[in-house]
Design an enzyme around this catalytic site. Sequence first.
Site, short mmCIF file in Angstrom:
data_model
loop_
_atom_site.label_atom_id
_atom_site.label_comp_id
_atom_site.label_asym_id
_atom_site.label_seq_id
_atom_site.Cartn_x
_atom_site.Cartn_y
_atom_site.Cartn_z
N LYS A 212 34.44 47.69 34.66
CA LYS A 212 35.22 46.29 35.27
C LYS A 212 34.24 45.22 35.12
O LYS A 212 33.15 45.25 35.59
CB LYS A 212 35.97 46.39 36.37
CG LYS A 212 36.96 45.17 36.79
CD LYS A 212 37.47 45.82 38.10
CE LYS A 212 38.71 44.46 38.48
NZ LYS A 212 39.06 44.79 39.81
N SER B 79 43.88 44.37 39.21
CA SER B 79 42.93 43.60 38.37
C SER B 79 42.07 44.55 37.44
O SER B 79 41.46 43.61 36.65
CB SER B 79 42.35 42.80 39.32
OG SER B 79 41.23 43.50 40.22
N SER C 262 44.14 47.24 42.80
CA SER C 262 43.49 46.99 41.45
C SER C 262 43.11 48.05 40.70
O SER C 262 42.60 48.00 39.56
CB SER C 262 42.53 45.77 41.82
OG SER C 262 42.94 44.48 42.15
#
Length: 566
Positions: A136, A220, A244
Amino acid sequence: MEAKIPPWQEKAAAKRESVLAKIKPEWRLSPAELERAAHRRELTGGYIEEFLEPEEASIISLDSVALVEGIKEGKLSSVRVALSFCKAAAVTHQINNCLHEIFFEQALERAIYLDEYYAKYGTTIGPLHGLPISLKDQFHVKGVDTTMGYVGWIGSNLGIKDPSQAHKVESQITTELLSLGAVLYCKTSLPQTLLLGETRNNIIGETLNPNNRNLSCGGSSGGEGALQALRGSTLGVGTDIGGSVRIPAAFNGIFGLKPTPERISYRDVANNNPGETTYRSTVGFLSTSLDGLGLMLKSVLSTSPWLRDPAVVPFPFRQDAADTYLSRGNLETGKPLKFGVLWSDNVVGLHPPILRGLRMVADAIRTGGHKVVDWTPPPQEDATRIHLAFILADGGHDIHTQLDLSGEPLIPDLRETFTLKPPMDLLEYQDLTLQGLEYEAKYSDYWNSTADDDGQIVDAVIMPVAPHAAVIPGKYYHTAYTGVLNLMNYSVVVVPVTKADKNVDTFDDSYTPLNDTDELNWKAYDPEVYHGAPVGLQIVGRKFEEEKVLAVAKIVCAALEKATKD
């Protein structure tokens, strides 16, 4: 007179082009191929394999454990594996817009080194030798941008505070992964601010769900979920402060692990409002397999991360805890497990596919000889209120500081929530902390009380990730099913269960909404639109029970597989 494009838009457009330019020319899709992909509802499975050679398709079909074993046995080379996943990631980004950073050349140099090491010494560097791992875009890699979705961060790598350090900083977990033999090759998309259950920002726009492009990939860590759904990765690193990791795992039909925050190092990881540490964001993992999650956790903990990050508790991987629960899966030798099932948080009810998924799991567990009881904890709306207050405690000042670097605006989804406000008063913040501790205690007391009936305490809880499957963009109204578990820092694994089926999961006209939010959520359900959306559920343990929930997840998945076959 033609309106001048704002400088932040020019910078974002240049960044998009620079990422695409890093894809090998022979891996770039034609305009016709891109147009065909844009009109497809589903991109997964055989479709993406059309762009790969048979050997490449075969390699990306393998899960993490099979890949590292194949390399260790000399059946696969690190270079062939890296090339296959780099190409798959390149295709994935072109058809589903899920990468912020590409550093394939760096990855291939690393793979060459690993193959040379193996040829010279006849052994691997570590348990992740040659395994491509995606990150990420919060994790720093030397020589690579970390934007975290902010236009003002383009061209930097934690260099905003000290420009001389741009592209020189490396997150601790990045160092750990490299020491274990991993090949890092791309960084995945996320929403502006991180604080959204979908994935949109002003740099690359939106990442959709490759299982059903009417829907969101979640957030996210949304780019991670989308990349893995298309087999551009089998194992990736995300973060979770309100769902997330778990939301993208569930929405994309893959597995996810949210540990207790102090289990994995967050040192030198970019974050939103990093000074809010009362309820920390946690580093977590997403994988195409349950074994992949176990491999990652065990490998990272083998580096003793607590020696370099004082925030990490000194807990090595506890194989005995995992074995204890795995033995409970065999009822000929072990005592049945006891599961709690949360059917609703009594604030927003469940869409038909989620309710069906819960019933499937509960029935499979019960048929497998384990106990199932209803889970009715203290009101989760209390936890939601407290958790959200911590998220908003600084009044949005950190977010606006980052936005002001470029002049970019908040994306529409976030404008109301993060309008700049005065920060919370210290005494109010301290009182809120006490409320959080009180709720944690009440929840723990409730969990302990489940032994009152039969002398056996609930081992794990099954609950929804969200009241819906992968959500229609802009219609994620209720994130409390995940946020409550961040308040208590519980250990959670997400497992895929089924997919929404328009022929089975029909709209219930008789449903009476509980409140205005529930009504919004219920009216958003459309069986046709949601058809094919993955349904994933949470398996919940208490603090620092990562090994336990991974083992329990194996038992649940085995029971579900058996029930499906029967």
